[in-house]
Design an enzyme around this catalytic site. Structure first.
Site, PDB file in Angstrom:
ATOM      1  N   ASP A   1       3.802  15.460   7.213  1.00  0.00           N
ATOM      2  CA  ASP A   1       4.304  14.145   6.815  1.00  0.00           C
ATOM      3  C   ASP A   1       5.679  14.002   7.463  1.00  0.00           C
ATOM      4  O   ASP A   1       6.666  14.566   6.975  1.00  0.00           O
ATOM      5  CB  ASP A   1       4.388  14.072   5.290  1.00  0.00           C
ATOM      6  CG  ASP A   1       4.944  12.740   4.802  1.00  0.00           C
ATOM      7  OD1 ASP A   1       5.532  12.005   5.621  1.00  0.00           O
ATOM      8  OD2 ASP A   1       4.809  12.452   3.602  1.00  0.00           O
TER       9      ASP A   1
ATOM     10  N   TYR B   1      -6.979 -12.773   6.655  1.00  0.00           N
ATOM     11  CA  TYR B   1      -7.699 -11.564   6.243  1.00  0.00           C
ATOM     12  C   TYR B   1      -8.355 -10.942   7.459  1.00  0.00           C
ATOM     13  O   TYR B   1      -8.988 -11.659   8.250  1.00  0.00           O
ATOM     14  CB  TYR B   1      -8.789 -11.895   5.212  1.00  0.00           C
ATOM     15  CG  TYR B   1      -8.383 -11.524   3.805  1.00  0.00           C
ATOM     16  CD1 TYR B   1      -8.064 -10.192   3.501  1.00  0.00           C
ATOM     17  CD2 TYR B   1      -8.308 -12.478   2.801  1.00  0.00           C
ATOM     18  CE1 TYR B   1      -7.673  -9.846   2.221  1.00  0.00           C
ATOM     19  CE2 TYR B   1      -7.911 -12.124   1.518  1.00  0.00           C
ATOM     20  CZ  TYR B   1      -7.598 -10.807   1.243  1.00  0.00           C
ATOM     21  OH  TYR B   1      -7.208 -10.448  -0.016  1.00  0.00           O
TER      22      TYR B   1
ATOM     23  N   ARG C   1       8.567  -1.987   7.134  1.00  0.00           N
ATOM     24  CA  ARG C   1       8.193  -1.104   6.026  1.00  0.00           C
ATOM     25  C   ARG C   1       6.674  -0.900   6.055  1.00  0.00           C
ATOM     26  O   ARG C   1       5.919  -1.868   5.938  1.00  0.00           O
ATOM     27  CB  ARG C   1       8.631  -1.792   4.728  1.00  0.00           C
ATOM     28  CG  ARG C   1       8.560  -1.005   3.473  1.00  0.00           C
ATOM     29  CD  ARG C   1       9.501  -1.596   2.452  1.00  0.00           C
ATOM     30  NE  ARG C   1      10.867  -1.348   2.876  1.00  0.00           N
ATOM     31  CZ  ARG C   1      11.522  -0.210   2.670  1.00  0.00           C
ATOM     32  NH1 ARG C   1      10.974   0.766   1.984  1.00  0.00           N
ATOM     33  NH2 ARG C   1      12.748  -0.051   3.124  1.00  0.00           N
TER      34      ARG C   1
ATOM     35  N   GLU D   1     -10.125  -7.607   7.182  1.00  0.00           N
ATOM     36  CA  GLU D   1     -10.698  -6.327   6.716  1.00  0.00           C
ATOM     37  C   GLU D   1     -11.612  -5.748   7.790  1.00  0.00           C
ATOM     38  O   GLU D   1     -12.374  -6.485   8.434  1.00  0.00           O
ATOM     39  CB  GLU D   1     -11.477  -6.535   5.418  1.00  0.00           C
ATOM     40  CG  GLU D   1     -10.562  -6.614   4.216  1.00  0.00           C
ATOM     41  CD  GLU D   1     -11.304  -6.884   2.917  1.00  0.00           C
ATOM     42  OE1 GLU D   1     -12.531  -6.686   2.855  1.00  0.00           O
ATOM     43  OE2 GLU D   1     -10.636  -7.301   1.956  1.00  0.00           O
TER      44      GLU D   1
END
Ligand code: DSN
Length: 430
Positions: A213, A67, A248, A69
């Site tokens: 985009d 993790y 991805r 964050e």
């Protein structure tokens, strides 16, 4: 393990399958079949590519255990020092690649990047001007059931009905009527170059934010084969796995430090929790690859291959939307060649022959999205395999044979064999 597949895979992938065959034969079997499918078919889906073993195995690493964050040197968990190095490398390489000052590499996908970009630039209910999905836009640019169509007031601009090209005068007129808070450019099924400078002038005239985009063309932009959205767009979002040939995932870029602060807050904690550090490391590796000179050659060849495929299909009597392509994709209107031929039939017949495509609506398509009158083709993945212009002519004639034979078994099998030979002569990265 099937010999063809074992030969085609890199050593780490072979080791993984050997491990899984013992521990989880059900998953191993499906993965092995998928490896064979990718090895033995021609991937013409415009949004897909084949990553290098370095990118692929960085994703499948111990980095998935952590993790992290927060952002480098400001984490909510201990033990993140090596992750800080990795995320900084990914951010710095992204900035160098796209020539901008800020990068957020944490979005899990392009759609997630767009969620954070909308949250950073707009308030719920703000007016957005974008191209609808039926004309080549993306669902996260305003489709009703998507977050974008649910929480924002969406207005459309359209393509020119005759040329099927972006019509900048019409877009300026719509911007004047709608007075949008944000204008979106960048598309999923538009085969032509985008004039970002023109879009910015339109946005400036009405005081709107310009969002680009560039999910489809990011690799072309990085490789110098399409103009950059910088310095024109206020905010740029992209996926990392299409022409950019990374894992991805998503990415947000900008130049303005105030926008960068908002973006970071809206990615975390605004719309995501823990970043996928194994994917961020793979993004860093892919951006490193895209910074090599060889990637410029790749991007140039993707476009050259798309042009060659376009010319060959036109010579065989197919109509291409907009009359051709400037980028990596083609949108084939099947109707003039055969009024009864649908995108769904073509996709299915081609798949049986080992050529993977996707049905796609054409502008003003009379058929529904699951049927369509069009086929979208792209050259990103086949260019990664080293196919060149002559191969595009071969592929065009295979496409024509299969669609002309309407699923006839012996034609399908003949083309299937030809596809296998082409694939074996041009292996995937290994
Ligand atoms: N689904 C992607 C595509 O195929 O173009 C867009 O995100």
């Amino acid at each position: 393990m099937h010999t063809t597949q074992a030969d085609a895979l890199d050593a780490m992938s072979r080791d993984l399958l050997t491990l899984l065959e013992k521990q989880d034969p059900c998953v191993a079997a499906a993965m092995a079949l998928e490896a064979t499918r990718q090895t033995d078919t021609l991937e013409l889906i415009a949004s897909e590519n084949h990553v290098t073993p370095a990118v692929m195995h960085t994703m499948g690493s111990w980095l998935t255990n952590k993790y992290a964050e927060g952002y480098p040197s400001k984490r909510y968990y201990g033990g993140c020092e090596h992750h800080d190095v990795i995320e900084d490398l990914a951010r710095d390489r992204a900035k160098e690649l796209f020539g901008c000052r800020f990068a957020n590499v944490q979005p899990h996908s392009g759609a997630n990047a767009n969620v954070a970009a909308f949250m950073a630039m707009c308030k719920p209910g703000d007016r957005i001007l974008s191209l609808p999905i039926k004309s080549g836009g993306h669902l996260s640019h305003g489709l009703k059931p998507n977050f974008s169509g649910t929480f924002y007031e969406i207005h459309d601009y359209e393509l020119d009905p005759d040329s099927e090209l972006l019509d900048y005068e019409h877009i300026a007129q719509r911007a004047g009527e709608v007075k949008p808070h944000m204008i979106i450019c960048g598309y999923s099924a538009y085969p032509r170059a985008i004039d970002f400078e023109r879009f910015r002038a339109i946005a400036d005239d009405v005081g709107a934010v310009l969002m680009a985009d560039i999910a489809h063309i990011a690799g072309l932009v990085a490789g110098g084969a399409h103009a950059s959205p910088f310095p024109h767009a206020h905010i740029v979002t992209t996926t990392t796995h299409k022409t950019l040939r990374g894992p991805r995932g998503g990415l947000i870029l900008c130049d303005d430090p105030e926008i960068a602060k908002l973006v970071d807050r809206k990615v975390f904690p605004g719309s995501q929790g823990g970043p996928l550090m194994h994917v961020i490391a793979a993004k860093a590796v892919a951006f490193g690859e895209a910074l090599q000179d060889s990637f410029k050659n790749y991007a140039t060849q993707v476009v050259a291959n798309a042009s060659a495929l376009a010319e060959a299909l036109q010579a065989l009597g197919y109509r291409l939307c907009t009359g051709g392509t400037d980028n990596h994709l083609l949108l084939v209107d099947l109707q003039p060649r055969d009024a009864d031929l649908t995108g769904a039939d073509a996709e299915q017949w081609l798949e049986a022959a080992g050529i993977i495509t996707n049905k796609n609506g054409i502008p003003n398509d009379p058929r529904p999205p699951m049927v369509t009158s069009g086929l979208r083709l792209g050259t990103a993945a086949i260019t990664t395999r080293g196919l060149l212009e002559d191969d595009m002519r071969t592929i065009a004639s295979m496409l024509d044979r299969v669609m002309g034979a309407q699923g006839d078994a012996s034609t399908t099998e003949e083309v299937r064999q030809q596809v296998r030979e082409l694939c074996h002569a041009h292996p995937m990265p290994h």
